[in-house]
Scaffold this active site. Structure first.
Site, mmCIF file in Angstrom:
data_model
loop_
_atom_site.group_PDB
_atom_site.id
_atom_site.type_symbol
_atom_site.label_atom_id
_atom_site.label_comp_id
_atom_site.label_asym_id
_atom_site.label_seq_id
_atom_site.Cartn_x
_atom_site.Cartn_y
_atom_site.Cartn_z
ATOM 1 N N HIS A 1 0.920 -1.355 -0.125
ATOM 2 C CA HIS A 1 -0.007 0.054 -0.044
ATOM 3 C C HIS A 1 0.965 1.315 -0.147
ATOM 4 C CE1 HIS A 1 -3.173 2.839 1.254
ATOM 5 N NE2 HIS A 1 -2.232 3.221 1.988
ATOM 6 N N GLU A 2 1.884 1.239 0.803
ATOM 7 C CA GLU A 2 2.705 2.473 0.949
ATOM 8 C C GLU A 2 3.510 2.624 -0.491
ATOM 9 O OE1 GLU A 2 2.835 4.764 3.183
ATOM 10 O OE2 GLU A 2 1.412 3.451 4.511
#
Ligand SMILES: [Zn+2]
Length: 422
Positions: free
Chosen positions: A281-282
């Site tokens: 996600h990051e």
């Protein structure tokens, strides 16, 4: 007072009242909504979240809302104290008497303002950590470390902030009517330098960073980063547990100096596939260029801000309308800076829903990216664990969430992830 000043005083007061009203209405909406849904876990989460955890989240959310209202009332009192009640004027005059006009007096004004503001907010900061966070089992910081953080924070702030402020004040006085363009360029450069030195020089003053040594996680994470075409200088574990039980992971730096930082609390709470998904996600924020977009946006917003400051600092009503008499025989640049910092959050508050919306869109995009690189179900279960462990409410008021939430509410976010992987 002349008409222009009086009019600006009215605008200021109207904005102040409006902000307070909107804040209170939104907070009471959220309070009612969360309280109303306290006794039943939403169906979508019934299998994973127990009623105990759900009720703890409700209690924590309500306590934070009450605290937030108290805090914003105090901030309003301080704002009035600094401006219309004459606090800033008194401080400026006192320092003029002691130090005479000049750069030293202006720096002293900025420094004294920052120091007094910090001291006046200490009771709230201490209450937040040692009462509110402690009551829900989140606080881990000792009073000694809390004081050490405070002193270190002030010293680092002064060491970095005062030279920067001196440079801007000098430009305001010496660079002609377009000083704000120069000041903006300096400000942008300062931010870039900060992005480079923060992870390597400043963050280590407050936390210990150790290379990630869990081989199993390291192998997985390195494979993921390679798959996503992402080169980082290192994987680090930060001792977030020294201060709080809240968990997180983040990236800092840019270019070749990027590093991935996991809170130790995150590694304790999540399984290796879930850690992968959170990291993906990051990485999604990078791959979808959210970081770059945010930097461009920040550059544009601060350019507008500096231009506005350049104009306002030349208007007598800007000072007198906010309860300050500008000096006729001394520079008023530090005063203008402080009045600007006090005033701008009021109109900016009404733009915050736009920023929140942009941020939520980015979160959805990063989630979608993570679901293509890892398993969407793993991200969903990681998010649920984080919601639970951070006692975040699963039932926010929709209007409150639209206005404030930088991340989509749980049911929207997890719903999309499960839709994507189904
Ligand atoms: Zn995100």
């Amino acid at each position: 007072m002349d008409n222009g000043s009086l009019f600006f005083t009215y605008v200021f007061c109207a904005l102040l009242v409006l902000t307070l009203v909107v804040r209170t209405v939104l907070a009471s909406r959220q309070t009612r909504y969360v309280a109303r849904h306290r006794d039943a876990v939403p169906a979508a989460f019934a299998a994973t979240i127990g009623l105990d955890a759900h009720q703890k989240a409700a209690a924590y959310t309500l306590a934070r809302l009450r605290f937030g209202l108290l805090e914003s009332s105090w901030e309003t009192v301080l704002l009035l104290g600094w401006t219309l009640l004459g606090g800033l004027h008194l401080l400026n005059q006192t320092l003029l008497t002691w130090l005479g006009p000049g750069l030293l007096q202006q720096l002293a004004l900025l420094g004294a303002f920052g120091l007094i503001g910090t001291v006046l907010n200490l009771p709230f900061s201490a209450w937040n950590t040692f009462r509110l966070e402690a009551r829900f089992g989140f606080n881990r910081i000792t009073p000694a470390l809390w004081w050490a953080d405070l002193v270190k924070g002030l010293l680092v702030g002064a060491l970095i902030g005062l030279p920067m402020a001196a440079l801007v004040l000098w430009l305001m006085g010496a660079a002609g009517p377009r000083w704000w363009l120069w000041a903006w360029a300096v400000w942008m450069g300062f931010n870039l330098v900060l992005m480079v030195i923060y992870p390597t020089l400043i963050a280590p003053l407050f936390n210990r960073f150790q290379p990630l040594d869990d081989e199993a996680i390291k192998t997985r994470v390195s494979a993921l980063m390679q798959r996503c075409g992402f080169a980082a200088q290192g994987l680090f574990v930060m001792d977030g547990s020294r201060r709080s039980a809240h968990a997180n992971a983040y990236f800092t730096g840019f270019g070749a100096a990027k590093r991935v930082v996991f809170f130790d609390t995150l590694l304790q709470q999540l399984s290796p596939p879930e850690i992968d998904a959170v990291l993906a996600h990051e990485l999604g924020h990078y791959r979808r260029r959210h970081i770059a977009q945010r930097m461009v946006l920040m550059a544009a917003v601060s350019l507008i801000g500096f231009a506005l400051l350049g104009w306002l600092s030349q208007q007598a009503w800007f000072y007198t309308g906010l309860g300050v008499q500008p000096a006729l025989d001394a520079p008023n640049d530090a005063l203008a800076l402080l009045l600007f910092l006090l005033f701008v959050p009021l109109p900016a508050y009404f733009l915050s829903p736009l920023m929140a919306q942009l941020s939520r869109r980015h979160e959805f995009e990063a989630d979608a990216y993570a679901a293509t690189q890892t398993n969407g179900q793993d991200l969903a279960s990681a998010l649920l664990k984080l919601y639970k462990d951070n006692a975040s409410t699963l039932t926010p008021d929709p209007v409150y969430a639209r206005f404030y939430y930088s991340h989509p509410p749980a049911h929207e976010r997890i719903g999309r992830l499960q839709g994507a992987s189904a």
